[in-house]
Design an enzyme around this catalytic site. Structure first.
Site, PDB file in Angstrom:
ATOM      1  CD  GLU A 138      -4.758  -0.682  -7.572  1.00 41.56           C
ATOM      2  OE1 GLU A 138      -5.254  -1.509  -6.776  1.00 41.56           O
ATOM      3  OE2 GLU A 138      -4.408   0.456  -7.230  1.00 41.56           O
ATOM      4  CD  GLU A 158      -5.270  -3.364  -3.762  1.00 44.55           C
ATOM      5  OE1 GLU A 158      -4.970  -2.657  -4.731  1.00 44.55           O
ATOM      6  OE2 GLU A 158      -4.920  -3.098  -2.601  1.00 44.55           O
ATOM      7  CG  HIS A 178      -6.550   0.451   1.094  1.00 39.60           C
ATOM      8  ND1 HIS A 178      -6.584   0.143  -0.240  1.00 39.60           N
ATOM      9  CD2 HIS A 178      -7.812   0.826   1.414  1.00 39.60           C
ATOM     10  CE1 HIS A 178      -7.811   0.312  -0.699  1.00 39.60           C
ATOM     11  NE2 HIS A 178      -8.571   0.733   0.277  1.00 39.60           N
ATOM     12  CD  GLU A 234      -2.961  -1.162   0.185  1.00 39.82           C
ATOM     13  OE1 GLU A 234      -3.037  -0.164  -0.552  1.00 39.82           O
ATOM     14  OE2 GLU A 234      -3.716  -2.140   0.067  1.00 39.82           O
ATOM     15  CG  HIS A 290      -8.213   1.056  -6.339  1.00 43.95           C
ATOM     16  ND1 HIS A 290      -7.385   1.079  -5.244  1.00 43.95           N
ATOM     17  CD2 HIS A 290      -9.317   1.737  -5.971  1.00 43.95           C
ATOM     18  CE1 HIS A 290      -7.966   1.726  -4.256  1.00 43.95           C
ATOM     19  NE2 HIS A 290      -9.142   2.132  -4.673  1.00 43.95           N
ATOM     20  CD  GLU A 313      -4.071   1.933  -3.251  1.00 42.92           C
ATOM     21  OE1 GLU A 313      -4.122   1.160  -2.292  1.00 42.92           O
ATOM     22  OE2 GLU A 313      -4.433   1.627  -4.392  1.00 42.92           O
TER      23      GLU A 313
END
Lengths: 75, 189
Positions: free
Chosen positions: B135, B165, B67, B35, B168, B64
């Site tokens: 990703e 992910e 995360h 991340e 994204h 991110e």
């Protein structure tokens, strides 16, 4: 006045859902060079044999470390 | 600038006392496809990309970091109450001798994070393709992490992160389509 120790204690947050039994009291080291940061002249000295053993000539700067001090998990 | 909300993006629950899992989770904290690398990659690339996709990089880069905070919370919960003996038994003593119970930006094998994990080519298509690849690699890493734990609560958080992910990657693919432009038009090449 509390007795001087070369470590301080803090009590971090303990969550109700933490996975492991909590260590409630944690410590960090505060060795003597923090408190006497410039060495004054004329400090009392160890005898040479003890000084070699301890790693310092001056008792004021002797910092023993005999393992981590903190509460046991779950206590 | 950022506005900080003092809460996690998704609740982090860890029910099983499993110090070794903390070591494995470091792959997503300071690993090549972790991340930190993701956040820094996107937030850095956003300056030299067409205006149409700057906002996307900004928003995903910011997420991110949210995360990263969740991974950090998982690691912290797993290590904060471990004694030196338990840490040794779990095979995390190599981390302990350098960091005590502190987290650090290294991968599961202890290799420190480096900027060479990320790229900024300046070419929008090259950069977005790199982002898509990142990703997909992060998604795979989450899969392998889920495989390595039997804690349903920890798995729940990791599954949420894996799904992000997926989304994204989709958004970056859409960004490529936006930059291709010509598709919807009848154009003679």
């Amino acid at each position: 006045m509390a007795t001087f120790t070369q470590y301080k204690v803090y009590y971090p947050f303990v969550g109700p859902c933490d996975p492991c039994p909590p260590i409630r009291a944690k410590t960090y080291n505060t060795p003597p060079q923090l408190y006497v940061p410039v060495q004054p002249p004329g400090l009392p000295q160890y005898d040479p044999y003890t000084a070699l053993k301890q790693g310092t000539l001056w008792p004021a700067y002797y910092s023993p470390y005999d393992g981590r001090i903190e509460s046991k998990p779950g206590e | 600038m950022w506005i900080y909300e003092k809460k996690l993006q998704y609740p982090v629950r860890v029910s099983k006392c499993d110090v070794r899992m903390a070591k494995l989770l470091h792959e997503q904290y300071g690993g090549a496809d972790g991340e930190l690398a993701a956040a820094l990659r996107y937030l850095n690339q956003r300056y030299s990309i067409p205006d149409k996709v700057v906002g996307l990089l900004n928003d995903i880069g910011t997420e991110e970091f949210a995360h990263l905070e969740m991974i950090a919370t998982m690691i912290y919960k797993l290590t904060k109450d471990a004694t030196p003996e338990q840490i040794r038994a779990a095979g995390v003593d190599d981390h302990y001798v350098n960091h005590d119970r502190a987290l650090f930006y290294h991968n599961a094998s202890g290799v420190p994070w480096t900027a060479s994990y990320i790229q900024a080519k300046g070419d929008p298509i090259a950069d977005l393709y790199e982002d898509i690849a990142a990703e997909e690699k992060a998604r795979a890493t989450y899969q392998w992490l889920i495989d390595q734990t039997d804690d349903p609560d920890l798995k729940d958080g990791l599954k949420f992160l894996r799904e992000r992910e997926v989304i994204h990657s989709l958004r970056f693919r859409e960004a490529v389509e936006i930059l291709k432009e010509d598709q919807a038009q009848k154009k003679i090449f």
